[in-house]
Design an enzyme around this catalytic site. Structure first.
Site, PDB file in Angstrom:
ATOM      1  N   SER A  33       0.829  -1.213   0.000  1.00 16.67           N
ATOM      2  CA  SER A  33       0.000   0.000   0.000  1.00 16.67           C
ATOM      3  C   SER A  33       0.859   1.258   0.000  1.00 16.67           C
ATOM      4  O   SER A  33       2.007   1.254   0.451  1.00 16.67           O
ATOM      5  CB  SER A  33      -0.906   0.019   1.230  1.00 16.67           C
TER       6      SER A  33
HETATM    7  N1  SAH Z   1      -0.837  -4.593   3.715  1.00 17.65           N
HETATM    8  C1  SAH Z   1      -0.258  -5.206   2.554  1.00 17.65           C
HETATM    9  C2  SAH Z   1      -1.269  -5.213   1.450  1.00 17.65           C
HETATM   10  C3  SAH Z   1      -1.076  -6.310   0.484  1.00 17.65           C
HETATM   11  S1  SAH Z   1      -2.309  -6.361  -0.790  1.00 17.65           S
HETATM   12  C4  SAH Z   1       0.967  -4.408   2.121  1.00 17.65           C
HETATM   13  O1  SAH Z   1       0.933  -3.183   2.211  1.00 17.65           O
HETATM   14  O2  SAH Z   1       1.949  -5.010   1.665  1.00 17.65           O
HETATM   15  C5  SAH Z   1      -3.620  -7.279   0.005  1.00 17.65           C
HETATM   16  C6  SAH Z   1      -3.269  -8.665   0.454  1.00 17.65           C
HETATM   17  O3  SAH Z   1      -4.450  -9.293   0.924  1.00 17.65           O
HETATM   18  C7  SAH Z   1      -2.690  -9.569  -0.639  1.00 17.65           C
HETATM   19  O4  SAH Z   1      -1.435 -10.032  -0.258  1.00 17.65           O
HETATM   20  C8  SAH Z   1      -3.715 -10.699  -0.736  1.00 17.65           C
HETATM   21  O5  SAH Z   1      -3.157 -11.960  -1.038  1.00 17.65           O
HETATM   22  C9  SAH Z   1      -4.342 -10.681   0.655  1.00 17.65           C
HETATM   23  N2  SAH Z   1      -5.668 -11.306   0.771  1.00 17.65           N
HETATM   24  C10 SAH Z   1      -6.687 -11.274  -0.118  1.00 17.65           C
HETATM   25  N3  SAH Z   1      -7.742 -11.970   0.379  1.00 17.65           N
HETATM   26  C11 SAH Z   1      -7.377 -12.434   1.608  1.00 17.65           C
HETATM   27  C12 SAH Z   1      -8.029 -13.206   2.613  1.00 17.65           C
HETATM   28  N4  SAH Z   1      -9.280 -13.659   2.451  1.00 17.65           N
HETATM   29  N5  SAH Z   1      -7.347 -13.502   3.751  1.00 17.65           N
HETATM   30  C13 SAH Z   1      -6.070 -13.064   3.919  1.00 17.65           C
HETATM   31  N6  SAH Z   1      -5.408 -12.330   3.004  1.00 17.65           N
HETATM   32  C14 SAH Z   1      -6.049 -12.011   1.859  1.00 17.65           C
END
Ligand code: SAH
Length: 186
Positions: A33
């Site tokens: 993010s």
């Molecule tokens: N906070 C992270 C955001 C990553 S993008 C950062 O800044 O690096 C969002 C993430 O949510 C992805 O890695 C994706 O695989 C995860 N995600 C999507 N659905 C999910 C679920 N049901 N449970 C856990 N993680 C999930």
């Protein structure tokens, strides 16, 4: 945030962009993010240092590190094992020890360690998942992007004994939350 080396959380080839205020790809169609968004969501949680926090979407682990600095304990759940393993090893190297990492199971969140004082979802959902409200303690705060697959609004729900308070904080754009309570995988 200034204590956390964001360049270690992005792929090697985008390190020169690590201190730009923008999201960056981290592989597997996911993104780290934008720093402003991390700050905004974190501040919406209103942490004081005593909380047990659930994070959904570990991704790069950058937001996880911020939560680890500001809360007592962090439980972080990620759907993609490769991302979870990378984040866990990086955060151990950086000396963060109040974090538990889990690979997402069929149930959204991590009910085993509930209730949580705060829940942060870093992927977008079509509506507030009831399953997450169930994992929140009374006076707990849930912050989650709600909207379409491509555009959302940041929503904060504060759980009270009889009713909840919902606040709309403004527009945002996240990758989809993949879950029976949110979106199907594409
Ligand atoms: N906070 C992270 C955001 C990553 S993008 C950062 O800044 O690096 C969002 C993430 O949510 C992805 O890695 C994706 O695989 C995860 N995600 C999507 N659905 C999910 C679920 N049901 N449970 C856990 N993680 C999930």
């Amino acid at each position: 945030m200034s204590r956390i080396p964001r360049e270690l959380f992005v792929p090697w080839e985008s390190r020169y962009l690590a201190y730009e205020d923008r999201p960056l790809p981290i592989g597997l169609q996911q993104t780290i993010s934008q720093p402003f968004m991390v700050a905004w969501m974190t501040s919406a949680l209103g942490l004081t240092g005593t909380e047990k926090v659930l994070e959904i979407g570990t991704g790069s682990g950058y937001q996880t590190a911020i939560l680890s600095e500001l809360a007592r304990q962090v439980i972080s759940v990620e759907r993609l094992p490769e991302l979870a393993v990378n984040a866990e090893s990086l955060l151990a190297k950086l000396g963060y020890f109040n974090i538990e990492f889990h690979i997402a199971g069929p149930v959204l969140g991590w009910p085993l360690s509930a209730p949580y004082n705060a829940i942060l979802v870093t992927a977008g959902a079509p509506r507030v998942p009831q399953g997450l409200l169930d994992q929140l303690s009374i006076y707990g705060r849930l912050v989650i992007p709600i909207g379409s697959r491509y555009d959302q609004e940041l929503v904060k729900v504060t759980k009270l004994a009889k009713t909840n308070i919902t606040e709309y904080l403004g527009g945002c754009r996240f990758v989809p939350l993949v879950s029976a309570e949110a979106w199907e995988e594409t």
